[in-house]
Design a protein around this motif. Structure first.
Motif, short mmCIF file in Angstrom:
data_model
loop_
_atom_site.label_atom_id
_atom_site.label_comp_id
_atom_site.label_asym_id
_atom_site.label_seq_id
_atom_site.Cartn_x
_atom_site.Cartn_y
_atom_site.Cartn_z
N ASN A 46 0.83 -1.21 0.00
CA ASN A 46 0.00 0.00 0.00
C ASN A 46 0.87 1.26 0.00
N MET A 47 1.90 1.28 0.83
CA MET A 47 2.81 2.43 0.89
C MET A 47 3.49 2.64 -0.46
N ILE A 48 3.96 1.56 -1.07
CA ILE A 48 4.67 1.64 -2.34
C ILE A 48 3.75 2.17 -3.43
N ARG A 49 2.54 1.69 -3.45
CA ARG A 49 1.59 2.15 -4.48
C ARG A 49 1.19 3.60 -4.28
N VAL A 109 10.20 3.46 -0.05
CA VAL A 109 11.55 2.88 -0.12
C VAL A 109 12.38 3.38 1.06
N PHE A 110 12.29 4.66 1.37
CA PHE A 110 13.04 5.22 2.49
C PHE A 110 12.54 4.66 3.82
N ARG A 111 11.24 4.70 4.03
CA ARG A 111 10.68 4.28 5.32
C ARG A 111 10.83 2.79 5.57
N LEU A 112 10.73 1.98 4.52
CA LEU A 112 10.85 0.54 4.68
C LEU A 112 12.31 0.07 4.66
N GLY A 113 13.21 0.93 4.15
CA GLY A 113 14.62 0.56 4.08
C GLY A 113 14.90 -0.52 3.06
N ILE A 114 14.20 -0.45 1.93
CA ILE A 114 14.36 -1.46 0.88
C ILE A 114 14.85 -0.79 -0.39
N SER A 115 15.33 -1.58 -1.32
CA SER A 115 15.80 -1.05 -2.60
C SER A 115 14.62 -0.83 -3.54
N GLN A 116 14.87 -0.10 -4.62
CA GLN A 116 13.84 0.11 -5.64
C GLN A 116 13.40 -1.22 -6.25
N ASP A 117 14.36 -2.12 -6.46
CA ASP A 117 14.04 -3.43 -7.04
C ASP A 117 13.10 -4.23 -6.15
N ALA A 131 11.15 -2.99 -3.87
CA ALA A 131 9.86 -2.27 -3.85
C ALA A 131 9.02 -2.65 -5.07
N SER A 132 9.66 -2.74 -6.22
CA SER A 132 8.92 -3.13 -7.44
C SER A 132 8.39 -4.55 -7.33
N LEU A 133 9.18 -5.44 -6.75
CA LEU A 133 8.71 -6.82 -6.56
C LEU A 133 7.51 -6.88 -5.61
N ILE A 134 7.59 -6.16 -4.51
CA ILE A 134 6.48 -6.14 -3.55
C ILE A 134 5.24 -5.53 -4.19
N GLU A 135 5.44 -4.48 -4.94
CA GLU A 135 4.32 -3.80 -5.60
C GLU A 135 3.59 -4.74 -6.57
N ALA A 136 4.32 -5.62 -7.22
CA ALA A 136 3.74 -6.51 -8.23
C ALA A 136 3.15 -7.80 -7.67
N LEU A 137 3.31 -8.05 -6.37
CA LEU A 137 2.80 -9.29 -5.79
C LEU A 137 1.27 -9.35 -5.89
N THR A 138 0.78 -10.53 -6.24
CA THR A 138 -0.66 -10.76 -6.26
C THR A 138 -1.10 -11.13 -4.84
N PRO A 139 -2.38 -11.05 -4.54
CA PRO A 139 -2.84 -11.47 -3.21
C PRO A 139 -2.44 -12.92 -2.88
N ALA A 140 -2.50 -13.80 -3.86
CA ALA A 140 -2.11 -15.20 -3.61
C ALA A 140 -0.62 -15.30 -3.27
N ALA A 182 23.28 2.01 4.00
CA ALA A 182 23.07 1.32 2.72
C ALA A 182 21.80 0.48 2.78
N VAL A 183 21.08 0.48 1.68
CA VAL A 183 19.89 -0.35 1.56
C VAL A 183 20.36 -1.76 1.24
N GLU A 184 19.78 -2.72 1.94
CA GLU A 184 20.17 -4.10 1.69
C GLU A 184 19.17 -4.74 0.75
N ALA A 185 19.66 -5.33 -0.30
CA ALA A 185 18.80 -6.05 -1.26
C ALA A 185 18.66 -7.48 -0.78
N PHE A 186 17.51 -8.06 -1.03
CA PHE A 186 17.24 -9.43 -0.65
C PHE A 186 17.48 -10.34 -1.84
#
Length: 105
Positions: A23-26, A33-41, A43-52, A100-104
């Motif tokens: 919700n925050m990303i959308r 990205v700043f508040r969650l401490g995640i990378s843009q990549d 964030a894009s993955l989380i944004e694209a996740l389906t409910p399933a 530094a933002v840590e990528a997963f």
């Protein structure tokens, strides 16, 4: 606490985190990205996740979020109740922004 109860609690934490993060990303990706401490990549993955996919990831048996306060100085700034609390929170945000933002993988 039994193992099943802990897994249920972890699933709930994961589900809440992922739904909030998505919700925050959308709403505002740069701020999220700043508040969650995640990378843009990530964030894009989380944004694209389906409910399933969110439900499946939430039930993975691992916490998907990470405690960001590895530095005791930042944690103390956020928890100390001084008369200039706003300044302490701003200073903590500046310090965290420099980390530094840590990528997963």
């Amino acid at each position: 606490m039994k193992l099943d109860e802990m897994l249920d609690e972890m699933r709930d934490v994961n589900l809440n985190y992922l739904m909030l993060a998505q919700n925050m990303i959308r709403h505002d990706k740069a701020t999220a990205v700043f508040r969650l401490g995640i990378s843009q990549d990530v964030a894009s993955l989380i944004e694209a996740l389906t409910p399933a996919q969110i439900l499946k990831l939430a039930a993975s048996g691992m916490l998907v979020s990470r405690f960001r306060f590895d530095d005791g100085v930042v944690l103390n700034m956020l928890t100390s109740y001084t008369r200039d609390r706003a300044l302490a929170q701003s200073h903590a945000a500046i310090l965290m922004a420099g980390q530094a933002v840590e990528a997963f993988a």
